[in-house]
Write a protein that holds these residues in place. Structure first.
Motif, PDB file in Angstrom:
ATOM      1  N   LEU A  87      -4.505  20.904 -26.437  1.00 13.21           N
ATOM      2  CA  LEU A  87      -5.233  20.300 -25.319  1.00 13.21           C
ATOM      3  C   LEU A  87      -5.074  21.091 -24.023  1.00 13.21           C
ATOM      4  O   LEU A  87      -5.315  20.564 -22.936  1.00 13.21           O
ATOM      5  CB  LEU A  87      -4.748  18.859 -25.103  1.00 13.21           C
ATOM      6  CG  LEU A  87      -4.876  17.912 -26.306  1.00 13.21           C
ATOM      7  CD1 LEU A  87      -4.395  16.516 -25.940  1.00 13.21           C
ATOM      8  CD2 LEU A  87      -6.315  17.861 -26.804  1.00 13.21           C
ATOM      9  N   GLY A  88      -4.686  22.348 -24.141  1.00 12.68           N
ATOM     10  CA  GLY A  88      -4.414  23.151 -22.955  1.00 12.68           C
ATOM     11  C   GLY A  88      -5.552  23.205 -21.969  1.00 12.68           C
ATOM     12  O   GLY A  88      -5.329  23.227 -20.748  1.00 12.68           O
ATOM     13  N   ASP A  89      -6.795  23.211 -22.458  1.00  8.44           N
ATOM     14  CA  ASP A  89      -7.938  23.315 -21.553  1.00  8.44           C
ATOM     15  C   ASP A  89      -8.477  21.946 -21.145  1.00  8.44           C
ATOM     16  O   ASP A  89      -9.428  21.861 -20.371  1.00  8.44           O
ATOM     17  CB  ASP A  89      -9.062  24.123 -22.205  1.00  8.44           C
ATOM     18  CG  ASP A  89      -9.506  23.532 -23.537  1.00  8.44           C
ATOM     19  OD1 ASP A  89      -8.711  22.775 -24.150  1.00  8.44           O
ATOM     20  OD2 ASP A  89     -10.629  23.838 -23.981  1.00  8.44           O
ATOM     21  N   ILE A 102      -8.659  15.238 -18.983  1.00 11.49           N
ATOM     22  CA  ILE A 102      -7.670  14.161 -19.093  1.00 11.49           C
ATOM     23  C   ILE A 102      -6.714  14.385 -17.927  1.00 11.49           C
ATOM     24  O   ILE A 102      -5.759  15.159 -18.014  1.00 11.49           O
ATOM     25  CB  ILE A 102      -6.927  14.211 -20.442  1.00 11.49           C
ATOM     26  CG1 ILE A 102      -7.925  14.199 -21.602  1.00 11.49           C
ATOM     27  CG2 ILE A 102      -5.973  13.022 -20.567  1.00 11.49           C
ATOM     28  CD1 ILE A 102      -7.287  14.439 -22.967  1.00 11.49           C
ATOM     29  N   ASP A 103      -6.994  13.726 -16.822  1.00  9.26           N
ATOM     30  CA  ASP A 103      -6.314  14.023 -15.560  1.00  9.26           C
ATOM     31  C   ASP A 103      -4.920  13.394 -15.537  1.00  9.26           C
ATOM     32  O   ASP A 103      -4.759  12.177 -15.687  1.00  9.26           O
ATOM     33  CB  ASP A 103      -7.149  13.481 -14.409  1.00  9.26           C
ATOM     34  CG  ASP A 103      -6.627  13.913 -13.051  1.00  9.26           C
ATOM     35  OD1 ASP A 103      -5.689  14.736 -13.007  1.00  9.26           O
ATOM     36  OD2 ASP A 103      -7.152  13.426 -12.034  1.00  9.26           O
ATOM     37  N   THR A 104      -3.904  14.231 -15.347  1.00  5.59           N
ATOM     38  CA  THR A 104      -2.521  13.760 -15.331  1.00  5.59           C
ATOM     39  C   THR A 104      -1.933  13.729 -13.919  1.00  5.59           C
ATOM     40  O   THR A 104      -0.735  13.489 -13.758  1.00  5.59           O
ATOM     41  CB  THR A 104      -1.636  14.676 -16.208  1.00  5.59           C
ATOM     42  OG1 THR A 104      -1.597  15.985 -15.623  1.00  5.59           O
ATOM     43  CG2 THR A 104      -2.174  14.779 -17.617  1.00  5.59           C
ATOM     44  N   SER A 105      -2.754  13.958 -12.904  1.00  2.40           N
ATOM     45  CA  SER A 105      -2.232  14.152 -11.556  1.00  2.40           C
ATOM     46  C   SER A 105      -1.510  12.931 -11.011  1.00  2.40           C
ATOM     47  O   SER A 105      -0.640  13.062 -10.150  1.00  2.40           O
ATOM     48  CB  SER A 105      -3.362  14.562 -10.602  1.00  2.40           C
ATOM     49  OG  SER A 105      -4.412  13.616 -10.621  1.00  2.40           O
ATOM     50  N   ASP A 106      -1.842  11.735 -11.519  1.00  2.00           N
ATOM     51  CA  ASP A 106      -1.220  10.513 -11.009  1.00  2.00           C
ATOM     52  C   ASP A 106      -0.185   9.942 -11.977  1.00  2.00           C
ATOM     53  O   ASP A 106       0.322   8.845 -11.766  1.00  2.00           O
ATOM     54  CB  ASP A 106      -2.310   9.460 -10.713  1.00  2.00           C
ATOM     55  CG  ASP A 106      -1.808   8.367  -9.782  1.00  2.00           C
ATOM     56  OD1 ASP A 106      -0.958   8.658  -8.927  1.00  2.00           O
ATOM     57  OD2 ASP A 106      -2.241   7.212  -9.933  1.00  2.00           O
ATOM     58  N   TRP A 107       0.118  10.670 -13.053  1.00  2.00           N
ATOM     59  CA  TRP A 107       1.057  10.160 -14.044  1.00  2.00           C
ATOM     60  C   TRP A 107       2.501  10.307 -13.568  1.00  2.00           C
ATOM     61  O   TRP A 107       2.849  11.253 -12.864  1.00  2.00           O
ATOM     62  CB  TRP A 107       0.916  10.918 -15.354  1.00  2.00           C
ATOM     63  CG  TRP A 107      -0.363  10.684 -16.098  1.00  2.00           C
ATOM     64  CD1 TRP A 107      -1.467  10.001 -15.673  1.00  2.00           C
ATOM     65  CD2 TRP A 107      -0.674  11.171 -17.406  1.00  2.00           C
ATOM     66  NE1 TRP A 107      -2.443  10.026 -16.633  1.00  2.00           N
ATOM     67  CE2 TRP A 107      -1.984  10.743 -17.712  1.00  2.00           C
ATOM     68  CE3 TRP A 107       0.024  11.932 -18.334  1.00  2.00           C
ATOM     69  CZ2 TRP A 107      -2.603  11.038 -18.921  1.00  2.00           C
ATOM     70  CZ3 TRP A 107      -0.587  12.234 -19.546  1.00  2.00           C
ATOM     71  CH2 TRP A 107      -1.884  11.779 -19.844  1.00  2.00           C
ATOM     72  N   SER A 108       3.340   9.392 -14.003  1.00  2.00           N
ATOM     73  CA  SER A 108       4.770   9.505 -13.755  1.00  2.00           C
ATOM     74  C   SER A 108       5.340  10.648 -14.596  1.00  2.00           C
ATOM     75  O   SER A 108       4.806  10.968 -15.669  1.00  2.00           O
ATOM     76  CB  SER A 108       5.470   8.198 -14.116  1.00  2.00           C
ATOM     77  OG  SER A 108       5.066   7.160 -13.254  1.00  2.00           O
ATOM     78  N   ILE A 158      -6.188  14.544 -30.490  1.00  2.00           N
ATOM     79  CA  ILE A 158      -7.561  14.862 -30.878  1.00  2.00           C
ATOM     80  C   ILE A 158      -7.485  15.765 -32.100  1.00  2.00           C
ATOM     81  O   ILE A 158      -6.696  16.716 -32.136  1.00  2.00           O
ATOM     82  CB  ILE A 158      -8.307  15.565 -29.735  1.00  2.00           C
ATOM     83  CG1 ILE A 158      -8.414  14.634 -28.524  1.00  2.00           C
ATOM     84  CG2 ILE A 158      -9.692  16.016 -30.183  1.00  2.00           C
ATOM     85  CD1 ILE A 158      -9.032  15.289 -27.290  1.00  2.00           C
ATOM     86  N   SER A 159      -8.272  15.462 -33.104  1.00  2.00           N
ATOM     87  CA  SER A 159      -8.271  16.268 -34.317  1.00  2.00           C
ATOM     88  C   SER A 159      -8.722  17.696 -34.009  1.00  2.00           C
ATOM     89  O   SER A 159      -9.707  17.912 -33.292  1.00  2.00           O
ATOM     90  CB  SER A 159      -9.192  15.654 -35.369  1.00  2.00           C
ATOM     91  OG  SER A 159      -9.394  16.553 -36.438  1.00  2.00           O
ATOM     92  N   ASP A 218     -16.005  14.740 -25.811  1.00  2.00           N
ATOM     93  CA  ASP A 218     -16.163  13.283 -25.853  1.00  2.00           C
ATOM     94  C   ASP A 218     -14.822  12.602 -26.107  1.00  2.00           C
ATOM     95  O   ASP A 218     -14.517  11.554 -25.527  1.00  2.00           O
ATOM     96  CB  ASP A 218     -17.154  12.885 -26.950  1.00  2.00           C
ATOM     97  CG  ASP A 218     -18.597  13.172 -26.572  1.00  2.00           C
ATOM     98  OD1 ASP A 218     -18.856  13.447 -25.383  1.00  2.00           O
ATOM     99  OD2 ASP A 218     -19.466  13.132 -27.468  1.00  2.00           O
ATOM    100  N   ALA A 219     -14.027  13.191 -26.989  1.00  2.00           N
ATOM    101  CA  ALA A 219     -12.705  12.626 -27.283  1.00  2.00           C
ATOM    102  C   ALA A 219     -11.836  12.646 -26.034  1.00  2.00           C
ATOM    103  O   ALA A 219     -11.097  11.683 -25.760  1.00  2.00           O
ATOM    104  CB  ALA A 219     -12.040  13.418 -28.405  1.00  2.00           C
ATOM    105  N   ALA A 220     -11.906  13.719 -25.258  1.00  2.00           N
ATOM    106  CA  ALA A 220     -11.130  13.802 -24.021  1.00  2.00           C
ATOM    107  C   ALA A 220     -11.583  12.742 -23.013  1.00  2.00           C
ATOM    108  O   ALA A 220     -10.764  12.132 -22.315  1.00  2.00           O
ATOM    109  CB  ALA A 220     -11.252  15.195 -23.418  1.00  2.00           C
ATOM    110  N   LYS A 221     -12.889  12.515 -22.935  1.00  2.00           N
ATOM    111  CA  LYS A 221     -13.399  11.469 -22.044  1.00  2.00           C
ATOM    112  C   LYS A 221     -12.840  10.106 -22.447  1.00  2.00           C
ATOM    113  O   LYS A 221     -12.469   9.297 -21.583  1.00  2.00           O
ATOM    114  CB  LYS A 221     -14.928  11.438 -22.086  1.00  2.00           C
ATOM    115  CG  LYS A 221     -15.608  12.619 -21.422  1.00  2.00           C
ATOM    116  CD  LYS A 221     -17.125  12.529 -21.568  1.00  2.00           C
ATOM    117  CE  LYS A 221     -17.804  13.749 -20.965  1.00  2.00           C
ATOM    118  NZ  LYS A 221     -19.285  13.699 -21.161  1.00  2.00           N
ATOM    119  N   LEU A 222     -12.792   9.854 -23.748  1.00  2.00           N
ATOM    120  CA  LEU A 222     -12.257   8.579 -24.223  1.00  2.00           C
ATOM    121  C   LEU A 222     -10.785   8.427 -23.838  1.00  2.00           C
ATOM    122  O   LEU A 222     -10.372   7.391 -23.302  1.00  2.00           O
ATOM    123  CB  LEU A 222     -12.407   8.470 -25.743  1.00  2.00           C
ATOM    124  CG  LEU A 222     -11.634   7.306 -26.391  1.00  2.00           C
ATOM    125  CD1 LEU A 222     -12.182   5.969 -25.908  1.00  2.00           C
ATOM    126  CD2 LEU A 222     -11.683   7.391 -27.902  1.00  2.00           C
TER     127      LEU A 222
END
Length: 439
Positions: free
Chosen positions: A114-116, A124-130, A322-323, A331-335
């Protein structure tokens, strides 16, 4: 369990898995192999988890216009079904993984890199994750995993109503010695109040992987090294098994003869014969609380000694991948981004997969007045534990037979010790021998 091979036993279980899946269809909507234009999503759940996750998928479709093919099933049937799909070259586009098998899917190329797609400002935005969430996405420097929520692990749950009646108050920051003394005290007091009927201080946690992990971490190390070998020592496992064996001998741990098979309803806590239970994570409190009118609460696993650091684990319990073979990575990333970052999805799922990854989102829900008292306890438990949390090492490929979901060697050996079918030393020797072969 291998994700590429299906043995006869696994094949025979498929009937039960298929039946369970069919029973869920009214909740989740049609599960159709013909839905070629739908994004297939597989996960496991118990209680209302499947219903809640299904509602989140419906909310995603309403917002994005992307149809989903939901493939929720129960925990026991999930892994066999997934193994069959992977072995047949037809894995779901998105599927859930577990601590003891996630490394297998990454190592064998089944899970997509999922590097890209995953990171601050990415799809898949992680900017607000702990940090506890960000720390759990990668293996060997590559991001494969999207956590669904955060929980403390393990959750040591106690019956506050029962303990209040016995005049016992728990220290929120206790040591292993204090834990043992408290369990002995409770067992005697509860037995007296029940006029000699079955009563103990604590259920048997000797076969519980999350509790073993907490014990090892309380001594300052993880169960595994970064290189995928055991960091836990023979002395650690010997001390662990002897703790519970001593408790059974001294009468403060529920003996095997008083154990019952089943879910939360079969635990000593719900049956009223011991006030302590364990859930894999704090979100399990909701299931326990639904089965009793008594007030339940949390206490952390104790520090190893008075001069030891308090170490807890706030972590995802479940992850999605994601497979690598899907043609629908975007689409999987959006989900996945929707499921973990969107307020509508978090509202739909409640604490089915833990509390939100985002500190901002957790505060919003805690201050919003819409959480139930039990949900608020679970949120607060995570907040209380975060200052003491340190990341764990992801369990390596090959750890499944030792510490994986369902039947595993740790649990089997604990049962054999409890029934006096083997000694602690023989059990430890066997565990480490099997580890040498599997890791």
């Amino acid at each position: 369990m291998s994700d590429l091979k299906l043995n006869r036993k696994q094949f025979l279980r498929m009937g039960a898995s298929a039946a369970a899946l069919a029973a869920l269809s009214n909740v989740l909507g049609p599960v159709s192999a013909l839905a070629a234009d739908a994004l297939s999503v597989a996960w496991w759940g118990e209680g209302d988890q499947n219903k809640r996750t299904g509602e989140a998928l419906k909310a995603f479709t309403a917002k994005s216009g992307i149809a989903t093919d939901p493939q929720g099933t129960n925990f026991n049937g999930y892994f066999d079904r997934l193994a069959t799909q992977v072995a047949g070259g037809n894995p779901p586009d998105v599927f859930q993984v577990y601590l003891a098998n996630m490394a297998q899917y990454a190592a064998r190329g089944t899970a997509a890199d999922l590097g890209d797609l995953l990171g601050d400002g990415k799809a898949i935005d992680t900017s607000d994750w702990s940090p506890a969430a960000k720390d759990s996405t990668g293996l060997g420097g590559t991001n494969y995993f999207v956590p669904l929520g955060l929980s403390t692990q393990p959750a040591i749950i106690y019956d506050k109503t029962l303990l209040d009646g016995l005049g016992v108050t728990l220290k929120p920051d206790w040591t292993l010695a204090e834990f043992k003394d408290t369990c002995q005290q409770i067992g005697k007091a509860l037995s007296k109040s029940k006029q000699g009927a079955e009563a103990f201080g604590c259920d048997d946690f000797g076969g519980q992987v999350p509790v073993l992990e907490a014990f090892v971490r309380s001594k300052g190390r993880n169960v595994f090294t970064d290189g995928g070998q055991l960091a836990m020592t023979k002395d650690d496992l010997t001390e662990w098994y002897e703790l519970w064996n001593e408790g059974r001998t001294d009468g403060w741990v529920v003996p095997p003869q008083a154990q019952q098979q089943g879910g939360f309803e079969a635990t000593a806590l719900i049956r009223g014969i011991a006030p302590f239970a364990v859930a894999a994570s704090s979100k399990g409190l909701q299931g326990f609380q639904s089965l009793t009118k008594n007030d339940l609460n949390f206490n952390p696993w104790p520090r190893y000694s008075g001069d030891s650091e308090r170490i807890e684990l706030v972590t995802p319990v479940e992850w999605m991948v994601i497979s690598s073979s899907t043609a629908r990575k975007e689409d999987a990333a959006k989900l996945l981004s929707f499921l973990v970052n969107d307020e509508a999805a978090i509202t739909a799922m409640g604490i089915a997969h833990g509390v939100p990854l985002s500190a901002k989102m957790r505060k919003q829900f805690m201050d919003g007045g819409k959480l139930s008292p039990v949900e608020l306890k679970i949120y607060q438990n995570v907040e209380d534990a975060l200052p003491h949390s340190k990341p764990r090492v992801i369990f390596p490929a090959g750890s499944g037979p030792l510490l994986g979901p369902g039947s595993n060697l740790l649990t089997l050996l604990n049962q054999q010790i409890a029934f006096k079918q083997t000694s602690v030393q023989a059990a430890v020797d066997r565990f480490f021998s099997e580890a040498a072969r599997n890791l």
